[in-house]
Scaffold this active site. Structure first.
Site, PDB file in Angstrom:
ATOM      1  N   TYR A  53       3.572  -7.777  47.706  1.00  0.00           N
ATOM      2  CA  TYR A  53       4.941  -7.757  47.189  1.00  0.00           C
ATOM      3  C   TYR A  53       5.814  -8.720  47.981  1.00  0.00           C
ATOM      4  CZ  TYR A  53       3.934  -3.348  44.685  1.00  0.00           C
ATOM      5  OH  TYR A  53       3.432  -2.381  43.855  1.00  0.00           O
ATOM      6  N   LEU A 235       9.564   3.657  33.673  1.00  0.00           N
ATOM      7  CA  LEU A 235      10.433   3.206  32.586  1.00  0.00           C
ATOM      8  C   LEU A 235       9.827   2.026  31.828  1.00  0.00           C
ATOM      9  CD1 LEU A 235      13.999   3.415  34.200  1.00  0.00           C
ATOM     10  CD2 LEU A 235      12.979   4.955  32.508  1.00  0.00           C
TER      11      LEU A 235
END
Length: 345
Positions: A53, A235
């Site tokens: 990341y 989501l």
């Protein structure tokens, strides 16, 4: 905040976990500190990162998320209050810049954990996860498994042996999996039992109203073996908020900036999203809140990994933990799922 046991361990993790996938690129250190401060104030004790990341991964930013977490832990002097998770990267073209001859073997894992510990400014990692398998398998949205034993990569036992050494050395506390299948999870558990090695305590896979594929086979394993699901993309990259409906592309939204992550924008996914958004509004709920509250309500989920572009989104995401969905609403969600089963696996 609610707290749940992580797998069969003695760790209690907040039911909301703060993901750090964008820390260091989309979010500056100051913005990331603001998010972690707010989450900590609201009772979040669980942070999830990865050596590759922020996403999109690149040599320019790689590792910045861990550096920012480490700086925050040092500045706030709260390491013992936090559960810190990170991941060792699997092999693949997009991460070949990380190390030569990427694999889940001793050399790669030891180099990865050493660098992560340094960036995190800590002596140990609470949950060290295998980011994805070192074999040809169905993950990142792949379907229709094709058996390719010639691409099996590092034997699972070899990988687990290295993890066991790291546990014995006190560098990591627990082992977790990510983007793993039911077979892979059971095989790791079987090898642990046969050889007296650490049991994997969690699986971090995508799970949301558009992608419930873990329920097909993996959730039985999780229940029977006391393994926690740590859902990511609850989501669907923000799609379930409804902000991309009608081909809308808000200027600062992630899928506007990074259209390559269009996994949840196919035709069936858009139809399902519209149905879920309409349902949420029927019940006077924010669509994102409903989607997160549904994930929070699953009994095989220990902590829901949320991410946010700003404090307003973060507040809304964390507040979802206080929302209880009625049996009537849950039944309506299941009706939509029957009409649109796993449109975005």
């Amino acid at each position: 905040m609610r707290y749940n046991r992580l797998g069969n361990t003695d760790l209690n993790v907040s039911a909301i976990c703060l993901g750090t996938m964008t820390f260091g690129s989309d979010q500056s250190e100051a913005e990331a500190f603001e998010q972690m401060d707010y989450a900590f104030e609201k009772g979040v004790n669980f942070l999830d990162g990865a050596e590759m990341y922020p996403i999109p991964t690149s040599p320019q930013y790689q590792g910045r998320n861990e550096e920012i977490i480490g700086s925050w832990l040092k500045a706030r002097q709260n390491r013992e209050q936090m559960v810190v998770a990170t991941k060792v990267t699997g092999p693949g073209d997009m991460v070949s810049y990380l190390r030569p001859d990427m694999a889940l073997d001793s050399r790669n894992i030891r180099e990865a954990v050493t660098n992560s510990l340094k960036r995190l400014q800590t002596d140990y990692i609470d949950l060290y996860q295998i980011h994805w398998p070192d074999r040809a398998a169905n993950f990142f949205g792949q379907l229709n498994y094709k058996h390719q034993p010639e691409k099996d990569g590092t034997p699972l036992l070899e990988t687990l042996d290295v993890m066991s050494e790291l546990v014995k050395e006190g560098l990591i506390r627990h082992v977790g999996l990510s983007n793993e299948t039911a077979w892979g999870t059971m095989k790791f558990l079987q090898l642990a039992e046969q050889h007296g090695l650490p049991k994997c305590v969690s699986v971090q896979n995508p799970f949301n109203l558009l992608n419930r594929s873990v329920e097909v086979g993996l959730t039985e394993v999780l229940h029977r073996e006391e393994v926690s699901l740590l859902p990511y993309s609850p989501l669907g990259f923000g799609v379930l908020s409804g902000k991309y409906l009608g081909n809308a592309r808000p200027e600062e939204a992630r899928l506007t900036r990074y259209p390559v992550f269009a996994r949840y924008l196919n035709e069936q996914g858009q139809l399902a999203t519209q149905a879920y958004v309409d349902l949420a509004r029927q019940y006077d709920l924010d669509p994102a809140t409903m989607a997160l509250a549904w994930v929070n309500s699953r009994d095989f989920v220990s902590s829901n990994i949320i991410g946010a572009s700003n404090i307003a989104q973060l507040k809304n995401n964390i507040d979802s933990i206080d929302v209880d969905l009625s049996s009537e609403l849950l039944a309506a969600i299941e009706e939509i799922n029957v009409r649109f089963p796993n449109p975005c696996p």
